[in-house]
Structure formats: structure tokens, C-alpha cells
Design a protein around this motif. Structure first.
Motif, PDB file in Angstrom:
ATOM      1  N   LYS A   4      45.850  47.739  31.695  1.00  0.00           N
ATOM      2  CA  LYS A   4      46.827  48.023  30.637  1.00  0.00           C
ATOM      3  C   LYS A   4      47.806  46.861  30.416  1.00  0.00           C
ATOM      4  O   LYS A   4      48.017  46.426  29.291  1.00  0.00           O
ATOM      5  CB  LYS A   4      47.620  49.289  30.996  1.00  0.00           C
ATOM      6  N   HIS A   5      48.414  46.367  31.484  1.00  0.00           N
ATOM      7  CA  HIS A   5      49.475  45.367  31.353  1.00  0.00           C
ATOM      8  C   HIS A   5      48.951  43.948  31.197  1.00  0.00           C
ATOM      9  O   HIS A   5      49.598  43.122  30.548  1.00  0.00           O
ATOM     10  CB  HIS A   5      50.426  45.442  32.552  1.00  0.00           C
ATOM     11  N   TYR A   6      47.812  43.647  31.811  1.00  0.00           N
ATOM     12  CA  TYR A   6      47.311  42.273  31.809  1.00  0.00           C
ATOM     13  C   TYR A   6      46.034  42.106  30.983  1.00  0.00           C
ATOM     14  O   TYR A   6      45.511  41.010  30.889  1.00  0.00           O
ATOM     15  CB  TYR A   6      47.070  41.787  33.237  1.00  0.00           C
ATOM     16  N   LYS A   7      45.523  43.206  30.442  1.00  0.00           N
ATOM     17  CA  LYS A   7      44.340  43.180  29.559  1.00  0.00           C
ATOM     18  C   LYS A   7      43.140  42.484  30.193  1.00  0.00           C
ATOM     19  O   LYS A   7      42.440  41.698  29.565  1.00  0.00           O
ATOM     20  CB  LYS A   7      44.680  42.497  28.223  1.00  0.00           C
ATOM     21  N   THR A   8      42.902  42.773  31.473  1.00  0.00           N
ATOM     22  CA  THR A   8      41.733  42.231  32.164  1.00  0.00           C
ATOM     23  C   THR A   8      41.203  43.268  33.143  1.00  0.00           C
ATOM     24  O   THR A   8      41.944  44.144  33.591  1.00  0.00           O
ATOM     25  CB  THR A   8      42.065  40.917  32.916  1.00  0.00           C
ATOM     26  N   SER A   9      39.915  43.156  33.447  1.00  0.00           N
ATOM     27  CA  SER A   9      39.320  44.039  34.445  1.00  0.00           C
ATOM     28  C   SER A   9      38.838  43.234  35.654  1.00  0.00           C
ATOM     29  O   SER A   9      38.299  43.801  36.595  1.00  0.00           O
ATOM     30  CB  SER A   9      38.160  44.821  33.835  1.00  0.00           C
ATOM     31  N   VAL A  10      39.037  41.916  35.621  1.00  0.00           N
ATOM     32  CA  VAL A  10      38.623  41.056  36.733  1.00  0.00           C
ATOM     33  C   VAL A  10      39.770  40.980  37.736  1.00  0.00           C
ATOM     34  O   VAL A  10      40.870  40.531  37.405  1.00  0.00           O
ATOM     35  CB  VAL A  10      38.231  39.647  36.242  1.00  0.00           C
ATOM     36  N   ILE A  11      39.506  41.448  38.960  1.00  0.00           N
ATOM     37  CA  ILE A  11      40.561  41.557  39.980  1.00  0.00           C
ATOM     38  C   ILE A  11      40.050  40.986  41.297  1.00  0.00           C
ATOM     39  O   ILE A  11      38.957  41.332  41.753  1.00  0.00           O
ATOM     40  CB  ILE A  11      40.969  43.036  40.190  1.00  0.00           C
ATOM     41  N   ARG A  12      40.858  40.139  41.930  1.00  0.00           N
ATOM     42  CA  ARG A  12      40.550  39.590  43.254  1.00  0.00           C
ATOM     43  C   ARG A  12      41.540  40.161  44.268  1.00  0.00           C
ATOM     44  O   ARG A  12      42.726  40.281  43.978  1.00  0.00           O
ATOM     45  CB  ARG A  12      40.638  38.065  43.256  1.00  0.00           C
ATOM     46  N   ILE A  13      41.019  40.490  45.436  1.00  0.00           N
ATOM     47  CA  ILE A  13      41.872  40.939  46.540  1.00  0.00           C
ATOM     48  C   ILE A  13      41.499  40.187  47.807  1.00  0.00           C
ATOM     49  O   ILE A  13      40.380  39.704  47.956  1.00  0.00           O
ATOM     50  CB  ILE A  13      41.771  42.468  46.780  1.00  0.00           C
ATOM     51  N   SER A  14      42.454  40.097  48.696  1.00  0.00           N
ATOM     52  CA  SER A  14      42.229  39.601  50.047  1.00  0.00           C
ATOM     53  C   SER A  14      42.296  40.834  50.942  1.00  0.00           C
ATOM     54  O   SER A  14      43.377  41.329  51.255  1.00  0.00           O
ATOM     55  CB  SER A  14      43.316  38.587  50.427  1.00  0.00           C
ATOM     56  N   ALA A  15      41.137  41.357  51.314  1.00  0.00           N
ATOM     57  CA  ALA A  15      41.057  42.657  51.982  1.00  0.00           C
ATOM     58  C   ALA A  15      40.904  42.516  53.491  1.00  0.00           C
ATOM     59  O   ALA A  15      40.188  41.630  53.961  1.00  0.00           O
ATOM     60  CB  ALA A  15      39.865  43.443  51.441  1.00  0.00           C
ATOM     61  N   GLN A  16      41.558  43.390  54.215  1.00  0.00           N
ATOM     62  CA  GLN A  16      41.274  43.461  55.640  1.00  0.00           C
ATOM     63  C   GLN A  16      39.818  43.902  55.781  1.00  0.00           C
ATOM     64  O   GLN A  16      39.388  44.868  55.154  1.00  0.00           O
ATOM     65  CB  GLN A  16      42.230  44.424  56.344  1.00  0.00           C
ATOM     66  N   THR A  17      39.070  43.171  56.593  1.00  0.00           N
ATOM     67  CA  THR A  17      37.623  43.354  56.670  1.00  0.00           C
ATOM     68  C   THR A  17      37.226  44.785  57.012  1.00  0.00           C
ATOM     69  O   THR A  17      36.245  45.302  56.471  1.00  0.00           O
ATOM     70  CB  THR A  17      37.020  42.366  57.691  1.00  0.00           C
ATOM     71  N   TYR A  18      37.972  45.448  57.861  1.00  0.00           N
ATOM     72  CA  TYR A  18      37.583  46.804  58.258  1.00  0.00           C
ATOM     73  C   TYR A  18      37.660  47.788  57.096  1.00  0.00           C
ATOM     74  O   TYR A  18      37.125  48.904  57.178  1.00  0.00           O
ATOM     75  CB  TYR A  18      38.399  47.286  59.465  1.00  0.00           C
ATOM     76  N   LEU A  19      38.269  47.386  55.973  1.00  0.00           N
ATOM     77  CA  LEU A  19      38.382  48.257  54.805  1.00  0.00           C
ATOM     78  C   LEU A  19      37.372  47.926  53.706  1.00  0.00           C
ATOM     79  O   LEU A  19      37.487  48.425  52.586  1.00  0.00           O
ATOM     80  CB  LEU A  19      39.812  48.175  54.235  1.00  0.00           C
ATOM     81  N   LYS A  20      36.354  47.106  54.021  1.00  0.00           N
ATOM     82  CA  LYS A  20      35.360  46.708  53.012  1.00  0.00           C
ATOM     83  C   LYS A  20      34.751  47.906  52.284  1.00  0.00           C
ATOM     84  O   LYS A  20      34.640  47.914  51.065  1.00  0.00           O
ATOM     85  CB  LYS A  20      34.227  45.891  53.652  1.00  0.00           C
TER      86      LYS A  20
END
Length: 147
Positions: free
Chosen positions: A103-119
Motif C-alpha cells: 500500500k505505502h511503497y507500491k511494491t511486492s518485492v521484499i527482502r528480509i534478514s531472517a534468523q535461520t531457525y525461522l526459515k
């Protein structure tokens, strides 16, 4: 059921700011026994997604415009209070965060830095692993991307 609110940094009142910093510290510093600089100067650029149950903050994320953290839009500081995790609030707060980026950024491409155990948790939300595992603040992480 969560009452979820989305606010800019300037829209947060002092109680909301205190509560979100307290929740982040409770989980990331105390529970995960990780000494790191949580207050990193990035909160001012973020949208803050706050999840309340019975008027208590129990879930939170912060989201960023493309280029403010990663090249893509991003979600970080994903946290649910330990005694509230069995209710699926992690999925609720993440779905709202994804919608806020759309809604706010008009994009669906998202990157995260995830804790591996939460893959698996993030896979269930449409994120895929990108690259190799790495250590961040002594905790195994992996970059993940949602297109």
C-alpha cells in the motif's frame, strides 16, 4: 485477535515508543541473550506495525521503503511476545507488514534478514532463501526474498 496499527515514527507517542523498544529488548536482548545495538538510527525512517491484544503490545515489526535498508523494501525487528506465540500473531503481523509495503511503497518485492531457525515460518509467507547463511550479532541468519 490482534488490533494492528501502522504508524510513522513521528506518529508514535512516547508510550508506544517505550513499549516497542521494551518488547524488542525483552526478546532480542534478554530472551535470545544477544547484546547488540537495537536503537540503530533507522526507526525514524521506518513504518512501525504494532499488534495489540487487550491493549498490550504483543507483536511488532518495522518496514522500510526500498533503498532505506536494502535495495528492496524490507521488514525487520519481527517480534512476538514469548507467551503470545501460540496464537499465530507472527503470521498476522507479517501479513499486515506485507500489505503495508504494498500500500505505502507500491511494491511486492521484499527482502528480509531472517534468523535461520525461522526459515519455514517465512517460507509459509512466500519468502525464499537467497544466498548463504551468515552470522549477525552471533545468530545464524539468511537473506530471504519475496517477489
Amino acid at each position: 485477535m490482534l488490533d494492528i496499527q501502522t504508524k510513522t515514527f513521528n506518529q508514535l507517542n512516547t508510550t508506544e515508543l517505550y513499549d516497542l523498544l521494551q518488547l524488542r529488548s525483552e526478546v532480542f536482548v534478554v530472551e535470545q541473550d544477544c547484546v547488540y545495538q537495537d536503537i540503530d538510527g533507522k526507526d525514524q525512517k521506518a513504518l512501525h506495525i504494532l499488534g495489540y491484544k487487550d491493549e498490550k503490545l504483543v507483536a511488532y515489526t518495522r518496514v522500510f521503503h526500498p533503498g532505506d535498508y536494502f535495495e528492496e523494501a524490507s521488514i525487520g525487528r519481527v517480534v512476538v511476545k514469548e507467551n503470545q506465540r501460540q496464537y499465530g500473531f507472527g503470521y498476522d503481523i507479517m501479513k499486515t507488514s506485507i500489505e503495508a509495503i504494498n500500500k505505502h511503497y507500491k511494491t511486492s518485492v521484499i527482502r528480509i534478514s531472517a534468523q535461520t531457525y525461522l526459515k519455514t515460518f517465512y517460507n509459509n509467507l512466500g519468502f525464499k532463501e537467497v544466498g548463504e547463511e551468515y552470522l549477525e550479532d552471533g545468530i545464524p541468519h539468511i537473506n530471504m526474498l519475496k517477489i
